[in-house]
Design a protein around this motif. Structure first.
Motif, mmCIF file in Angstrom:
data_model
loop_
_atom_site.group_PDB
_atom_site.id
_atom_site.type_symbol
_atom_site.label_atom_id
_atom_site.label_comp_id
_atom_site.label_asym_id
_atom_site.label_seq_id
_atom_site.Cartn_x
_atom_site.Cartn_y
_atom_site.Cartn_z
ATOM 1 N N ASN A 1 15.833 121.571 4.227
ATOM 2 C CA ASN A 1 16.504 122.717 3.634
ATOM 3 C C ASN A 1 15.595 123.940 3.660
ATOM 4 O O ASN A 1 14.444 123.872 3.217
ATOM 5 C CB ASN A 1 16.901 122.376 2.190
ATOM 6 C CG ASN A 1 17.625 123.483 1.497
ATOM 7 O OD1 ASN A 1 17.005 124.392 0.948
ATOM 8 N ND2 ASN A 1 18.953 123.429 1.524
ATOM 9 N N ARG B 1 21.575 119.752 -13.673
ATOM 10 C CA ARG B 1 21.809 120.674 -12.554
ATOM 11 C C ARG B 1 20.494 121.036 -11.873
ATOM 12 O O ARG B 1 20.368 120.995 -10.644
ATOM 13 C CB ARG B 1 22.495 121.941 -13.061
ATOM 14 C CG ARG B 1 22.646 123.016 -11.999
ATOM 15 C CD ARG B 1 23.260 124.281 -12.567
ATOM 16 N NE ARG B 1 23.211 125.365 -11.604
ATOM 17 C CZ ARG B 1 24.085 125.548 -10.623
ATOM 18 N NH1 ARG B 1 25.075 124.710 -10.487
ATOM 19 N NH2 ARG B 1 23.964 126.565 -9.788
ATOM 20 N N PHE B 2 19.488 121.402 -12.650
ATOM 21 C CA PHE B 2 18.221 121.824 -12.081
ATOM 22 C C PHE B 2 17.382 120.644 -11.602
ATOM 23 O O PHE B 2 16.564 120.791 -10.704
ATOM 24 C CB PHE B 2 17.439 122.655 -13.084
ATOM 25 C CG PHE B 2 17.974 124.043 -13.251
ATOM 26 C CD1 PHE B 2 18.741 124.627 -12.263
ATOM 27 C CD2 PHE B 2 17.709 124.767 -14.397
ATOM 28 C CE1 PHE B 2 19.234 125.905 -12.411
ATOM 29 C CE2 PHE B 2 18.207 126.058 -14.557
ATOM 30 C CZ PHE B 2 18.966 126.629 -13.552
ATOM 31 N N TYR C 1 10.845 127.272 -9.067
ATOM 32 C CA TYR C 1 11.843 126.454 -8.385
ATOM 33 C C TYR C 1 13.182 127.175 -8.238
ATOM 34 O O TYR C 1 14.044 126.737 -7.500
ATOM 35 C CB TYR C 1 12.076 125.150 -9.157
ATOM 36 C CG TYR C 1 10.848 124.300 -9.298
ATOM 37 C CD1 TYR C 1 10.596 123.255 -8.409
ATOM 38 C CD2 TYR C 1 9.903 124.530 -10.300
ATOM 39 C CE1 TYR C 1 9.461 122.459 -8.532
ATOM 40 C CE2 TYR C 1 8.767 123.752 -10.434
ATOM 41 C CZ TYR C 1 8.559 122.720 -9.550
ATOM 42 O OH TYR C 1 7.424 121.944 -9.664
ATOM 43 N N ARG D 1 15.762 126.832 1.993
ATOM 44 C CA ARG D 1 15.403 127.341 0.665
ATOM 45 C C ARG D 1 14.323 126.472 0.021
ATOM 46 O O ARG D 1 13.340 126.974 -0.525
ATOM 47 C CB ARG D 1 16.640 127.387 -0.223
ATOM 48 C CG ARG D 1 16.362 127.876 -1.635
ATOM 49 C CD ARG D 1 17.598 127.785 -2.521
ATOM 50 N NE ARG D 1 17.293 128.225 -3.873
ATOM 51 C CZ ARG D 1 16.748 127.447 -4.809
ATOM 52 N NH1 ARG D 1 16.431 126.182 -4.521
ATOM 53 N NH2 ARG D 1 16.501 127.926 -6.014
ATOM 54 N N ALA D 2 14.504 125.137 0.068
ATOM 55 C CA ALA D 2 13.525 124.237 -0.536
ATOM 56 C C ALA D 2 12.163 124.377 0.138
ATOM 57 O O ALA D 2 11.122 124.378 -0.522
ATOM 58 C CB ALA D 2 14.020 122.798 -0.452
ATOM 59 N N LYS E 1 10.478 127.562 -1.121
ATOM 60 C CA LYS E 1 10.003 127.416 -2.500
ATOM 61 C C LYS E 1 8.737 126.569 -2.564
ATOM 62 O O LYS E 1 7.799 126.885 -3.316
ATOM 63 C CB LYS E 1 11.099 126.791 -3.367
ATOM 64 C CG LYS E 1 12.360 127.616 -3.511
ATOM 65 C CD LYS E 1 12.123 128.868 -4.320
ATOM 66 C CE LYS E 1 13.400 129.673 -4.473
ATOM 67 N NZ LYS E 1 13.200 130.927 -5.212
ATOM 68 N N ASN F 1 19.394 131.315 -13.769
ATOM 69 C CA ASN F 1 19.451 131.785 -12.392
ATOM 70 C C ASN F 1 20.709 132.606 -12.136
ATOM 71 O O ASN F 1 20.942 133.060 -11.024
ATOM 72 C CB ASN F 1 19.401 130.607 -11.416
ATOM 73 C CG ASN F 1 18.841 130.993 -10.072
ATOM 74 O OD1 ASN F 1 18.085 131.958 -9.949
ATOM 75 N ND2 ASN F 1 19.208 130.259 -9.043
ATOM 76 N N LYS G 1 18.317 118.157 -9.848
ATOM 77 C CA LYS G 1 18.648 117.900 -8.451
ATOM 78 C C LYS G 1 18.003 118.952 -7.548
ATOM 79 O O LYS G 1 17.491 118.632 -6.471
ATOM 80 C CB LYS G 1 20.171 117.899 -8.281
ATOM 81 C CG LYS G 1 20.863 116.779 -9.035
ATOM 82 C CD LYS G 1 22.362 116.852 -8.913
ATOM 83 C CE LYS G 1 22.837 116.482 -7.531
ATOM 84 N NZ LYS G 1 24.308 116.395 -7.445
ATOM 85 N N GLU G 2 18.024 120.212 -7.967
ATOM 86 C CA GLU G 2 17.412 121.266 -7.159
ATOM 87 C C GLU G 2 15.896 121.087 -7.075
ATOM 88 O O GLU G 2 15.286 121.306 -6.020
ATOM 89 C CB GLU G 2 17.760 122.632 -7.748
ATOM 90 C CG GLU G 2 19.249 122.956 -7.697
ATOM 91 C CD GLU G 2 19.557 124.325 -8.269
ATOM 92 O OE1 GLU G 2 18.604 125.093 -8.500
ATOM 93 O OE2 GLU G 2 20.746 124.620 -8.473
ATOM 94 N N ASN H 1 21.675 128.300 -17.662
ATOM 95 C CA ASN H 1 21.222 128.551 -16.293
ATOM 96 C C ASN H 1 20.772 130.003 -16.179
ATOM 97 O O ASN H 1 21.584 130.909 -16.023
ATOM 98 C CB ASN H 1 22.344 128.256 -15.296
ATOM 99 C CG ASN H 1 21.929 128.543 -13.865
ATOM 100 O OD1 ASN H 1 20.750 128.786 -13.583
ATOM 101 N ND2 ASN H 1 22.885 128.518 -12.957
#
Length: 467
Positions: free
Chosen positions: A178, A441-442, A466, A180-181, A184, A428, A444-445, A426
């Protein structure tokens, strides 16, 4: 012989919308009302960022468009009947902060873009090359005497589309790389926080809603709320979580190319004031359909969270709440309970449910906060019609979240209220609420980013890296 079955009697309750805390002691259910009315929660706190210096990585054209778009959005964006206007990001405005868009830049050249789009280049090789280029620019910005507070990365649309997600089969296991990952993970190793800006965003018209993107006011709200948090501030804080409570979300991820070995990632270990931190677990293997922790690893995770909370809050936690999306296996449960000896605790499994729905008369779907009880099962609508808004602020048919498991000290109603509150945490974005609480939610990210982080590098505890 006949078996008599007792009919289940459904019970439907409605939980009030939980408020959030803002500056000057104001509480309100909606960040887009609370911030313009009083300012972000940390505006008068030591961690308030009065100034945010923006750095930039990208092509010359994308950087120029990003600077102009950010400067214009920071002045404020008009809303309409369905969208709150964005109040701006100015020193004399509600945020009491300034985004300095004249910060340093590190360009990606036209030749480098040309190399990344060559037909002969395999996509995974291209992604790794792109990440190396970005890492090189991050290193340059990090080496400055005054590094930027936040680095905006603006790439051409054909690059982000080509490399956003690259699938690879390795020893019979599909791995997804990914973009984005990867960014980061590399920025974290340089000590920098980042924000990706898509070309469609920086070319969008802030004066009119003429694209397929979200409304311009919503785009600005979501971006600058994230900017404020990444720069060190808290846009809002939860209200009603008992002092000494720490929530943590536990989820699992598989390292690239691994078939059975997995790690745990604990994301958004939340103190009652909203402060958060991230921890990474050890590698482990598991049997069966659902991943679950060995007893010793479950105990170690909880011990690490207690230590980190104590360092952050200058006192040990009184109560811990663990959120998972799968049920607690016996050995996993034993490990958690052993480590939680002497603390109040709640072990809660939450999972989206599509098998049970509530239907109501009228034009709107069930209200957010509706809770259906069927025997010992609980179904909570975390999305739905919001009476105080007079509308349904989501684009999909709402489905509930099921409480599939609960072992612990708190009443079910209190747990459901906390879940509803955590769907509003959230930072974000400034959305009214999410479907899943921030703990899960976070988590998993975070797992996706930790997958790209070398085992030898200790992950950054602060969640701003993150986002």
């Amino acid at each position: 012989m006949s078996l008599a079955l007792k009919p289940l009697r459904p019970v439907v309750e409605w939980l009030d919308e939980p408020p959030l805390a803002f500056a000057n002691g104001l509480t309100h259910i909606d960040p887009k009302v609370g911030i313009p009315a009083a300012g972000p929660w940390s505006r008068d706190q030591p961690n308030h960022p009065a100034s945010v210096t923006a750095g930039f990585i990208g092509t010359a054209d994308c950087i120029a468009k990003a600077r102009a778009w950010l400067a214009r959005a920071a002045q404020g964006v008009d809303g309409d009947d369905d969208h709150h206007p964005f109040c701006g990001f100015q020193p004399d405005g509600p945020f009491a902060s300034q985004l300095r868009t004249n910060g340093p830049e590190a360009k990606i050249t036209a030749n480098e873009i040309r190399e990344l789009t060559a037909d002969r280049l395999k996509r995974l090789d291209g992604l790794k090359h792109l990440l190396d280029l970005i890492d090189n620019r991050l290193a340059k910005l990090a080496s400055l005497d005054a590094p930027p507070t936040l680095v905006f990365i603006a790439l051409p649309a054909d690059i982000t589309k080509r490399y956003w997600a690259v699938h690879q089969m390795n020893r019979g296991v599909e791995t997804v790389w990914n973009l984005r990952a990867g960014i980061k993970a590399r920025a974290m190793q340089r000590g920098l926080r980042t924000q990706l800006l898509l070309q469609g965003t920086i070319e969008s018209d802030l004066e009119a809603h003429t694209s397929d993107l979200d409304h311009p006011a919503d785009l600005a709200w979501n971006l600058f709320t994230a900017v404020y948090f990444k720069a060190g501030g808290f846009p809002w804080a939860p209200v009603g979580i008992p002092e000494g409570t720490c929530h943590l979300g536990v989820t699992f991820y598989r390292p690239h190319g691994e078939k059975s070995a997995m790690r745990t990632s604990v994301a958004q270990a939340f103190a009652e004031n909203g402060d958060a931190f991230v921890l990474r677990g050890n590698p482990f293997t598991w049997d069966g359909k659902w991943p679950h922790l060995p007893a010793d690893e479950a105990a170690r995770l909880v011990a690490d969270v207690i230590d980190r909370y104590t360092q952050t809050m200058q006192r040990p936690p009184r109560r811990l709440v663990v959120h998972k999306q799968s049920r607690f296996f016996p050995e996993e449960l034993a490990g958690f309970q052993d480590a939680l000896n002497g603390h109040e605790y709640d072990l809660v499994a939450l999972a989206p449910s599509t098998g049970v729905r509530i239907m109501r008369h009228g034009e709107y779907p069930p209200p957010r906060g509706a809770c259906l009880s069927l025997g010992d099962r609980r179904y909570l609508y975390t999305t739905g019609y919001v009476p105080s808004l007079g509308r349904y602020p989501h684009g999909h048919v709402p489905t509930p979240v099921q409480i599939t498991d609960h072992i612990g000290d708190s009443a079910t109603g209190d747990l459901l209220r906390e879940v509803l509150l955590l769907t509003k945490m959230n930072w974000n974005s400034a959305r009214f609420a999410e479907k899943i609480p921030v703990t899960l939610r976070f988590a998993k990210e975070v797992g996706a980013i930790l997958r790209d982080l070398p085992d030898t590098f200790p992950p950054e505890a602060r969640y701003a890296f993150y986002m």
